[in-house]
Design an enzyme around this catalytic site. Structure first.
Site, PDB file in Angstrom:
ATOM      1  N   THR A 100       6.386   0.200  -6.302  1.00 17.46           N
ATOM      2  CA  THR A 100       5.963   1.685  -6.339  1.00 17.46           C
ATOM      3  C   THR A 100       7.095   2.505  -5.889  1.00 17.46           C
ATOM      4  O   THR A 100       7.154   3.154  -6.832  1.00 17.46           O
ATOM      5  CB  THR A 100       5.039   1.689  -5.286  1.00 17.46           C
ATOM      6  OG1 THR A 100       5.123   1.173  -4.207  1.00 17.46           O
ATOM      7  CG2 THR A 100       3.742   1.023  -6.219  1.00 17.46           C
ATOM      8  N   ARG A 129       0.331  -1.238   0.414  1.00 14.70           N
ATOM      9  CA  ARG A 129      -0.342   0.178   0.053  1.00 14.70           C
ATOM     10  C   ARG A 129       1.196   1.141  -0.396  1.00 14.70           C
ATOM     11  O   ARG A 129       0.187   2.277   0.213  1.00 14.70           O
ATOM     12  CB  ARG A 129      -0.751  -0.207   1.408  1.00 14.70           C
ATOM     13  CG  ARG A 129      -2.314   0.738   0.769  1.00 14.70           C
ATOM     14  CD  ARG A 129      -3.144   0.465   2.563  1.00 14.70           C
ATOM     15  NE  ARG A 129      -2.965   0.345   3.542  1.00 14.70           N
ATOM     16  CZ  ARG A 129      -2.842   1.480   4.330  1.00 14.70           C
ATOM     17  NH1 ARG A 129      -3.281   2.857   3.761  1.00 14.70           N
ATOM     18  NH2 ARG A 129      -2.408   1.601   5.579  1.00 14.70           N
ATOM     19  N   LYS A 130       2.248   0.993  -0.128  1.00 11.68           N
ATOM     20  CA  LYS A 130       2.934   2.669  -0.057  1.00 11.68           C
ATOM     21  C   LYS A 130       3.403   3.029  -1.133  1.00 11.68           C
ATOM     22  O   LYS A 130       3.800   2.653  -1.800  1.00 11.68           O
ATOM     23  CB  LYS A 130       4.710   2.071  -0.554  1.00 11.68           C
ATOM     24  CG  LYS A 130       4.693   1.218   1.590  1.00 11.68           C
ATOM     25  CD  LYS A 130       6.340   1.071   1.792  1.00 11.68           C
ATOM     26  CE  LYS A 130       6.009   0.685   2.760  1.00 11.68           C
ATOM     27  NZ  LYS A 130       7.615  -0.658   3.520  1.00 11.68           N
ATOM     28  N   THR A 131       2.123   3.686  -1.738  1.00 10.16           N
ATOM     29  CA  THR A 131       1.462   4.148  -3.934  1.00 10.16           C
ATOM     30  C   THR A 131       1.036   5.755  -3.134  1.00 10.16           C
ATOM     31  O   THR A 131       1.788   5.952  -2.227  1.00 10.16           O
ATOM     32  CB  THR A 131       0.458   3.412  -3.998  1.00 10.16           C
ATOM     33  OG1 THR A 131      -0.781   3.486  -2.766  1.00 10.16           O
ATOM     34  CG2 THR A 131      -0.052   1.922  -4.330  1.00 10.16           C
TER      35      THR A 131
END
Length: 287
Positions: free
Chosen positions: A273, A135-137
């Site tokens: 990402t 979820r490191k977006t």
């Protein structure tokens, strides 16, 4: 893969166009409405990803796009560049969408390229488990980046906080124990939502499994420790074969093969990402 996207992505594109043209389009006034054709070039190797977003940008500016490659194809430019697509429309409308469309395509293709490399690396190592993102977006850009993961052949992991419960160290510390955190999460998440617990040791993982976790994440373990711990945990929890073990934390494209082993079901990469080089595209009007 356009059918995978939510209908809201068109509104997202509309908002991005509005951000780029909040008032007068001075450059657009200069070039006017003469119909032109612009050629999209790819100038660096990579996996082509983001076609639905690119198309939507130019649909909203009143242009049409014709592609020479399908999404997911790996493009290797020869002699510096290769023609990927053509955009047709009024000159000012082509330029209205140019930068936004290129930004999306370059970023999405960069993510897809790294995802493809990581999946291929896993396949070459004989690793049958899941290769996933995190979820490191980029805020506001998550849909594009998660889509890039899909095109590249990786798993997106959870999309957001509502998709799956992930109890990290802060959740456990704030609640008091892994057992209590899992119980409280299950009480509100119900049977249909999976619960994952971030663990710092084998003891943490066994506690999480016995409390009812569906996935345990072995976070920031070294490669040898990770492979050994994964096998130990599964051996010590014979009645919980459904529980998955995820490896995460500090794993890169260069070190990934060291973490792949028979007891590991998922390897997730924040680097899918973060710090990803973009694929180089340019859009040039014929002259």
């Amino acid at each position: 893969m356009t059918t995978l996207l939510p209908t809201t992505y068109a509104r997202t594109i509309e908002a991005w166009l509005a951000e780029d043209i909040p008032a007068f389009d001075y450059g657009g006034y200069v070039v006017g409405d003469d119909v032109k054709v612009a050629t999209l070039y790819c100038k660096s190797p990579g996996v082509l990803a983001g076609i639905p977003f690119f198309n939507e940008v130019f649909r909203q500016t009143g242009c049409s796009v014709e592609w020479s490659f399908e999404e997911g194809v790996e493009i290797i430019p020869h002699e510096g560049k290769v023609v990927v697509a053509e955009v047709r429309g009024a000159a000012r409308r082509i330029l209205m969408g140019e930068r936004l469309a290129l930004n999306i395509l370059a970023r999405c293709s960069g993510v897809a390229s790294r995802a493809r490399r990581l999946r291929q690396l896993a396949d070459n190592a004989g690793f049958a488990g899941v290769v996933a993102g995190t979820r490191k977006t980029t805020p506001g850009f998550r849909l594009v980046e998660k889509y890039g993961m899909q095109v590249g052949g990786a798993d997106t992991h959870r999309m957001d906080l509502s998709s799956m419960v992930m109890l990290k160290d802060n959740h456990v510390w704030a609640t008091g124990s892994i057992t209590k955190a899992v119980a409280e999460a299950r009480a509100v998440a119900g049977f249909s939502v999976k619960i994952e617990v971030e663990c710092q040791s084998e003891a943490d993982a066994i506690e999480a499994i016995e409390a009812g976790a569906d996935i345990v994440m072995l976070d920031n373990f070294g490669p040898e420790q990770l492979r050994a711990s994964a096998l130990n945990i599964k051996a010590n929890c014979p009645g919980h074969q459904h529980v998955l073990i995820e490896a995460s934390g500090g794993i890169t494209e260069e070190t990934a093969a060291d973490y792949m082993g028979p007891g590991i079901d998922i390897i997730s990469f924040g680097t899918m990402t973060q710090g990803v080089p973009h694929v180089d595209f340019s859009l040039k009007i014929a002259h």
